[in-house]
Scaffold this motif. Structure first.
Motif, PDB file in Angstrom:
ATOM      1  N   ASP A  54       0.822  -1.212   0.000  1.00  0.00           N
ATOM      2  CA  ASP A  54       0.000   0.000   0.000  1.00  0.00           C
ATOM      3  C   ASP A  54       0.858   1.265   0.000  1.00  0.00           C
ATOM      4  O   ASP A  54       0.351   2.360   0.225  1.00  0.00           O
ATOM      5  CB  ASP A  54      -0.918   0.015   1.230  1.00  0.00           C
ATOM      6  CG  ASP A  54      -1.913  -1.117   1.217  1.00  0.00           C
ATOM      7  OD1 ASP A  54      -2.518  -1.371   0.150  1.00  0.00           O
ATOM      8  OD2 ASP A  54      -2.060  -1.764   2.272  1.00  0.00           O
ATOM      9  N   ASP A  55       2.154   1.115  -0.208  1.00  0.00           N
ATOM     10  CA  ASP A  55       3.116   2.214  -0.216  1.00  0.00           C
ATOM     11  C   ASP A  55       3.291   2.890   1.146  1.00  0.00           C
ATOM     12  O   ASP A  55       3.660   4.058   1.222  1.00  0.00           O
ATOM     13  CB  ASP A  55       2.776   3.255  -1.288  1.00  0.00           C
ATOM     14  CG  ASP A  55       3.045   2.742  -2.686  1.00  0.00           C
ATOM     15  OD1 ASP A  55       3.982   1.919  -2.838  1.00  0.00           O
ATOM     16  OD2 ASP A  55       2.342   3.156  -3.614  1.00  0.00           O
ATOM     17  N   THR A  56       3.035   2.151   2.220  1.00  0.00           N
ATOM     18  CA  THR A  56       3.300   2.667   3.563  1.00  0.00           C
ATOM     19  C   THR A  56       4.788   2.504   3.838  1.00  0.00           C
ATOM     20  O   THR A  56       5.309   1.391   3.767  1.00  0.00           O
ATOM     21  CB  THR A  56       2.494   1.888   4.617  1.00  0.00           C
ATOM     22  OG1 THR A  56       1.113   1.890   4.242  1.00  0.00           O
ATOM     23  CG2 THR A  56       2.674   2.484   6.001  1.00  0.00           C
ATOM     24  N   PRO A  57       5.490   3.597   4.145  1.00  0.00           N
ATOM     25  CA  PRO A  57       6.934   3.480   4.381  1.00  0.00           C
ATOM     26  C   PRO A  57       7.253   3.013   5.806  1.00  0.00           C
ATOM     27  O   PRO A  57       6.519   3.320   6.745  1.00  0.00           O
ATOM     28  CB  PRO A  57       7.428   4.915   4.163  1.00  0.00           C
ATOM     29  CG  PRO A  57       6.258   5.777   4.514  1.00  0.00           C
ATOM     30  CD  PRO A  57       5.027   4.986   4.155  1.00  0.00           C
ATOM     31  N   TYR A  58       8.359   2.276   5.922  1.00  0.00           N
ATOM     32  CA  TYR A  58       8.852   1.793   7.216  1.00  0.00           C
ATOM     33  C   TYR A  58      10.351   2.052   7.296  1.00  0.00           C
ATOM     34  O   TYR A  58      11.038   2.152   6.273  1.00  0.00           O
ATOM     35  CB  TYR A  58       8.571   0.298   7.385  1.00  0.00           C
ATOM     36  CG  TYR A  58       7.107  -0.036   7.278  1.00  0.00           C
ATOM     37  CD1 TYR A  58       6.257   0.160   8.358  1.00  0.00           C
ATOM     38  CD2 TYR A  58       6.571  -0.521   6.100  1.00  0.00           C
ATOM     39  CE1 TYR A  58       4.909  -0.133   8.269  1.00  0.00           C
ATOM     40  CE2 TYR A  58       5.219  -0.815   5.995  1.00  0.00           C
ATOM     41  CZ  TYR A  58       4.388  -0.617   7.083  1.00  0.00           C
ATOM     42  OH  TYR A  58       3.059  -0.905   6.981  1.00  0.00           O
ATOM     43  N   LEU A  59      10.845   2.157   8.500  1.00  0.00           N
ATOM     44  CA  LEU A  59      12.268   2.414   8.718  1.00  0.00           C
ATOM     45  C   LEU A  59      13.135   1.253   8.222  1.00  0.00           C
ATOM     46  O   LEU A  59      12.711   0.086   8.244  1.00  0.00           O
ATOM     47  CB  LEU A  59      12.543   2.621  10.204  1.00  0.00           C
ATOM     48  CG  LEU A  59      11.918   3.860  10.840  1.00  0.00           C
ATOM     49  CD1 LEU A  59      12.120   3.825  12.352  1.00  0.00           C
ATOM     50  CD2 LEU A  59      12.499   5.123  10.240  1.00  0.00           C
ATOM     51  N   PRO A  60      14.352   1.549   7.809  1.00  0.00           N
ATOM     52  CA  PRO A  60      15.281   0.470   7.460  1.00  0.00           C
ATOM     53  C   PRO A  60      15.716  -0.271   8.716  1.00  0.00           C
ATOM     54  O   PRO A  60      15.608   0.248   9.827  1.00  0.00           O
ATOM     55  CB  PRO A  60      16.454   1.206   6.813  1.00  0.00           C
ATOM     56  CG  PRO A  60      16.391   2.587   7.341  1.00  0.00           C
ATOM     57  CD  PRO A  60      14.944   2.874   7.648  1.00  0.00           C
ATOM     58  N   MET A  61      16.185  -1.484   8.531  1.00  0.00           N
ATOM     59  CA  MET A  61      16.690  -2.312   9.629  1.00  0.00           C
ATOM     60  C   MET A  61      18.056  -2.856   9.237  1.00  0.00           C
ATOM     61  O   MET A  61      18.533  -2.607   8.126  1.00  0.00           O
ATOM     62  CB  MET A  61      15.721  -3.464   9.904  1.00  0.00           C
ATOM     63  CG  MET A  61      14.353  -3.011  10.399  1.00  0.00           C
ATOM     64  SD  MET A  61      13.277  -4.384  10.863  1.00  0.00           S
ATOM     65  CE  MET A  61      12.665  -4.931   9.279  1.00  0.00           C
TER      66      MET A  61
END
Length: 143
Positions: A54-61
């Motif tokens: 859904d194109d929701t961004p999340y932080l990198p890990m």
């Protein structure tokens, strides 16, 4: 097998060593604190940001697994000495930090104790795989 689907093998290792007598909440808390600094000190361990369908961004890990080990107090002291002598990226958590409530007091608590007098309850290291394996020699995988 295409290169794209081939398993990734890292030439470095991220590892956390916890004192075996910690309570569960302490193990989780110490692990989170210990690895939090690695991304700033060693930025190449951080992968790309995530995004869902859904194109929701999340932080990198971290781009590689974090291995968690445990051992007795004496092993933490030995591993700490090995890590310092090898010059790998290293973070520490001492028993004094359970009584502090902020970064300033945490740093002051570590600063107040000489390296050989630290009551270590955890440490995290990042470095070449073989160096990290030698640093953690004698540790067991966390159950």
């Amino acid at each position: 097998m295409t290169e794209e689907l081939a398993p990734v093998r890292f030439d470095t290792k991220i590892a956390v060593l916890l004192r075996e007598d910690l309570e569960t909440w302490q193990r989780l808390n110490v692990t989170a604190f210990l690895v939090s600094g690695l991304g700033t000190a060693v930025p190449e361990v951080i992968g790309e940001p995530y995004v869902d369908a859904d194109d929701t961004p999340y932080l990198p890990m971290f781009r590689q697994p974090v291995m968690v080990f445990e051992g007795p107090k004496e092993l933490l002291t030995t591993a700490h000495t090995r890590a310092v002598s090898r010059g790998v990226a290293l973070s520490v958590f001492t028993s004094d930090l359970f009584a502090t409530g902020n970064d300033r007091d945490n740093r002051a608590a570590v600063r107040a104790v000489r390296r050989d007098g630290m009551d270590l309850v955890g440490l995290a290291v990042h470095g070449p795989r073989n160096a990290v394996d030698k640093i953690l020699k004698g540790a067991s995988m966390h159950p």
